[in-house]
Write an enzyme that holds these catalytic residues in place. Structure first.
Site, PDB file in Angstrom:
ATOM      1  N   SER A  38       0.835  -1.212   0.000  1.00 29.40           N
ATOM      2  CA  SER A  38       0.000   0.000   0.000  1.00 29.40           C
ATOM      3  C   SER A  38       0.862   1.252   0.000  1.00 29.40           C
ATOM      4  O   SER A  38       1.723   1.422   0.876  1.00 29.40           O
ATOM      5  CB  SER A  38      -0.878   0.031   1.255  1.00 29.40           C
ATOM      6  OG  SER A  38      -1.945  -0.857   1.128  1.00 29.40           O
ATOM      7  N   HIS A  69      -2.933   1.173  -4.650  1.00 29.43           N
ATOM      8  CA  HIS A  69      -2.492   0.016  -5.447  1.00 29.43           C
ATOM      9  C   HIS A  69      -2.929   0.263  -6.905  1.00 29.43           C
ATOM     10  O   HIS A  69      -4.107   0.130  -7.245  1.00 29.43           O
ATOM     11  CB  HIS A  69      -3.131  -1.284  -4.925  1.00 29.43           C
ATOM     12  CG  HIS A  69      -2.625  -1.693  -3.581  1.00 29.43           C
ATOM     13  ND1 HIS A  69      -1.577  -2.583  -3.414  1.00 29.43           N
ATOM     14  CD2 HIS A  69      -2.988  -1.321  -2.342  1.00 29.43           C
ATOM     15  CE1 HIS A  69      -1.343  -2.739  -2.120  1.00 29.43           C
ATOM     16  NE2 HIS A  69      -2.194  -1.989  -1.447  1.00 29.43           N
ATOM     17  N   HIS A  91      -5.685  -8.556  -2.345  1.00 26.26           N
ATOM     18  CA  HIS A  91      -5.921  -8.933  -0.941  1.00 26.26           C
ATOM     19  C   HIS A  91      -7.140  -9.832  -0.861  1.00 26.26           C
ATOM     20  O   HIS A  91      -8.114  -9.657  -1.604  1.00 26.26           O
ATOM     21  CB  HIS A  91      -6.169  -7.690  -0.084  1.00 26.26           C
ATOM     22  CG  HIS A  91      -5.083  -6.654  -0.150  1.00 26.26           C
ATOM     23  ND1 HIS A  91      -5.032  -5.711  -1.142  1.00 26.26           N
ATOM     24  CD2 HIS A  91      -4.007  -6.435   0.646  1.00 26.26           C
ATOM     25  CE1 HIS A  91      -3.969  -4.935  -0.968  1.00 26.26           C
ATOM     26  NE2 HIS A  91      -3.326  -5.357   0.115  1.00 26.26           N
ATOM     27  N   TYR A  93      -9.374  -9.731   1.416  1.00 32.25           N
ATOM     28  CA  TYR A  93     -10.577  -8.979   1.828  1.00 32.25           C
ATOM     29  C   TYR A  93     -11.269  -8.295   0.653  1.00 32.25           C
ATOM     30  O   TYR A  93     -12.408  -7.842   0.783  1.00 32.25           O
ATOM     31  CB  TYR A  93     -10.245  -7.958   2.928  1.00 32.25           C
ATOM     32  CG  TYR A  93      -9.274  -6.858   2.521  1.00 32.25           C
ATOM     33  CD1 TYR A  93      -9.672  -5.818   1.681  1.00 32.25           C
ATOM     34  CD2 TYR A  93      -7.970  -6.857   2.982  1.00 32.25           C
ATOM     35  CE1 TYR A  93      -8.788  -4.822   1.297  1.00 32.25           C
ATOM     36  CE2 TYR A  93      -7.081  -5.867   2.623  1.00 32.25           C
ATOM     37  CZ  TYR A  93      -7.491  -4.843   1.775  1.00 32.25           C
ATOM     38  OH  TYR A  93      -6.614  -3.869   1.392  1.00 32.25           O
ATOM     39  N   GLU A  94     -10.584  -8.199  -0.498  1.00 36.46           N
ATOM     40  CA  GLU A  94     -11.224  -7.606  -1.682  1.00 36.46           C
ATOM     41  C   GLU A  94     -12.271  -8.547  -2.275  1.00 36.46           C
ATOM     42  O   GLU A  94     -12.979  -8.181  -3.202  1.00 36.46           O
ATOM     43  CB  GLU A  94     -10.166  -7.261  -2.738  1.00 36.46           C
ATOM     44  CG  GLU A  94      -9.235  -6.142  -2.330  1.00 36.46           C
ATOM     45  CD  GLU A  94      -8.115  -5.923  -3.346  1.00 36.46           C
ATOM     46  OE1 GLU A  94      -8.349  -5.269  -4.362  1.00 36.46           O
ATOM     47  OE2 GLU A  94      -6.989  -6.432  -3.100  1.00 36.46           O
ATOM     48  N   ALA A 121       2.659  -2.319   4.020  1.00 41.23           N
ATOM     49  CA  ALA A 121       2.407  -1.369   5.110  1.00 41.23           C
ATOM     50  C   ALA A 121       1.852  -2.197   6.260  1.00 41.23           C
ATOM     51  O   ALA A 121       1.024  -3.078   6.042  1.00 41.23           O
ATOM     52  CB  ALA A 121       1.382  -0.337   4.651  1.00 41.23           C
ATOM     53  N   MET A 224      -2.493  -7.222   6.317  1.00 41.75           N
ATOM     54  CA  MET A 224      -3.547  -8.033   5.686  1.00 41.75           C
ATOM     55  C   MET A 224      -3.087  -8.611   4.347  1.00 41.75           C
ATOM     56  O   MET A 224      -3.885  -8.745   3.416  1.00 41.75           O
ATOM     57  CB  MET A 224      -4.803  -7.157   5.471  1.00 41.75           C
ATOM     58  CG  MET A 224      -5.241  -6.389   6.685  1.00 41.75           C
ATOM     59  SD  MET A 224      -6.515  -5.177   6.247  1.00 41.75           S
ATOM     60  CE  MET A 224      -6.577  -4.168   7.730  1.00 41.75           C
ATOM     61  N   SER A 225      -1.798  -8.893   4.252  1.00 35.17           N
ATOM     62  CA  SER A 225      -1.293  -9.363   2.948  1.00 35.17           C
ATOM     63  C   SER A 225      -0.034 -10.201   3.135  1.00 35.17           C
ATOM     64  O   SER A 225       0.248 -10.699   4.223  1.00 35.17           O
ATOM     65  CB  SER A 225      -0.959  -8.146   2.070  1.00 35.17           C
ATOM     66  OG  SER A 225       0.193  -7.487   2.559  1.00 35.17           O
ATOM     67  N   ASN A 248       1.846   2.754  11.364  1.00 31.19           N
ATOM     68  CA  ASN A 248       1.058   3.199  12.531  1.00 31.19           C
ATOM     69  C   ASN A 248       1.370   2.271  13.687  1.00 31.19           C
ATOM     70  O   ASN A 248       1.841   1.154  13.475  1.00 31.19           O
ATOM     71  CB  ASN A 248      -0.439   3.132  12.205  1.00 31.19           C
ATOM     72  CG  ASN A 248      -0.876   1.740  11.746  1.00 31.19           C
ATOM     73  OD1 ASN A 248      -0.607   1.330  10.611  1.00 31.19           O
ATOM     74  ND2 ASN A 248      -1.504   1.007  12.634  1.00 31.19           N
ATOM     75  N   HIS A 262      -6.764   4.169   6.873  1.00 24.23           N
ATOM     76  CA  HIS A 262      -5.951   3.928   5.675  1.00 24.23           C
ATOM     77  C   HIS A 262      -5.254   5.225   5.241  1.00 24.23           C
ATOM     78  O   HIS A 262      -4.164   5.180   4.671  1.00 24.23           O
ATOM     79  CB  HIS A 262      -6.830   3.350   4.560  1.00 24.23           C
ATOM     80  CG  HIS A 262      -6.041   2.775   3.416  1.00 24.23           C
ATOM     81  ND1 HIS A 262      -5.016   1.856   3.577  1.00 24.23           N
ATOM     82  CD2 HIS A 262      -6.112   2.995   2.075  1.00 24.23           C
ATOM     83  CE1 HIS A 262      -4.502   1.545   2.388  1.00 24.23           C
ATOM     84  NE2 HIS A 262      -5.151   2.229   1.461  1.00 24.23           N
TER      85      HIS A 262
END
Ligand SMILES: O=P(O)(O)O[C@H]1O[C@H](CO)[C@@H](O)[C@H]1O
Length: 287
Positions: A38, A69, A91, A93-94, A121, A224-225, A248, A262
């Site tokens: 990201s 992306h 991802h 979640y997509e 990230a 998440m990746s 973060n 995000h």
């Protein structure tokens, strides 16, 4: 089929069709593939003598849907090294099947790639990490894998790798050492870390209790990746090097008013992207 109606697996012939199409349309024969996380796609802009393919033009290739992306595959040269760069990853979640998320990795293998560099990230779980630190991934925890979401589930294709691949050496130790050396040389050792990345399926960020649990598990960064890509890469014998940019700090205190977004993630990538680009670029010249 998944709930979104997508195929859960691909045939060898489909991977091969994509690879052959790319071999016909690109003149470069890279040994290194890079997956940009990201907000980290700017790395691909540094390539010279480029050939660029929007994902939509590549047979069987998935499409990116997440901000930060871009959705193109870039072949070219970076610091004298031929590479192919994914400007945008996929991802789970997509709504993509886990086979679709990892589709490019086997295509890279069929293109003749032997080294995969992954960037992402991530939220910092280790209290010693600061926002803007670059964490070399020493190991990972495949949390979706614990629940059976794993690109290697299903019939094994021996042409890619063995049924039961070893994962205790997922991240190449020589490449880790080289990355550390390179960071020292370019003067960014002060914000270089090393640690364990944990993947969650997302798309929501973690609760306080989840972050506390992840720390107990030994995770030092969360995202998440990446993990499914690495699993598939190791299955077919690619060497892997991974970088997490700590965008973060996760919230582990119920009194905290911090709220990750995000936008915050992308903002940190903008602040540190040049250092990460330089690190990858300097490292490539040593491969
Ligand atoms: O892992 P990358 O693609 O870098 O992106 C990370 O940033 C997004 C959340 O802000 C999630 O997609 C997470 O995985």
């Amino acid at each position: 089929m998944t709930s979104t109606g997508e195929s859960c697996s691909y045939t060898y012939e489909e991977y091969k069709e994509t690879a052959d199409w790319l071999l016909t349309h690109a003149k470069q024969r890279p040994k290194v593939a890079i997956i940009c996380g990201s907000g980290l796609g700017g790395l691909a802009d540094l390539l010279v003598e480029k050939t660029v393919f929007p994902y939509a033009e590549i047979p069987h290739f998935p499409q990116s849907t997440v901000e930060g992306h871009d959705g193109q595959l870039v072949f070219g040269e970076l610091n004298g090294k031929l590479c192919v760069c994914m400007q945008g990853r996929f991802h789970f979640y997509e709504g993509h099947s886990i086979a679709k998320v990892t589709y490019p990795v086997r295509v890279f293998y069929l293109l003749g790639v032997d080294t995969l560099i992954v960037t992402n990230a991530a939220g910092g779980l280790n209290p010693k990490f600061n926002v803007g630190d670059i964490m070399l991934i020493r190991d990972h925890i495949n949390l979706p894998g614990f629940a059976g979401i794993n690109p290697l589930c299903g019939q094994n294709d021996d042409r890619f790798g063995s049924r039961f691949p070893c994962m205790s050496d997922a991240y190449d130790r020589d490449l880790l050492r080289l990355a550390q050396e390179t960071a020292q040389e370019q003067g960014c050792a002060a914000f270089l870390q090393q640690g364990v990345y944990c993947m969650l399926a997302g798309p929501m960020y973690e609760t306080v209790a989840e972050c506390r649990a992840l720390r107990i598990l030994g995770a030092e960064a969360v995202g998440m990746s990446t993990v499914p890509e690495v699993v598939l890469a190791r299955h077919c014998g690619l060497r892997v090097l991974g970088f997490s940019l700590i965008t973060n700090k996760v919230v582990t205190d119920y009194e905290s008013t911090e709220r990750v977004s995000h936008n915050e993630v992308l903002e940190t990538t903008r602040m540190r992207t040049k250092d990460l680009q330089k690190l990858v670029s300097n490292l490539l010249s040593k491969l």
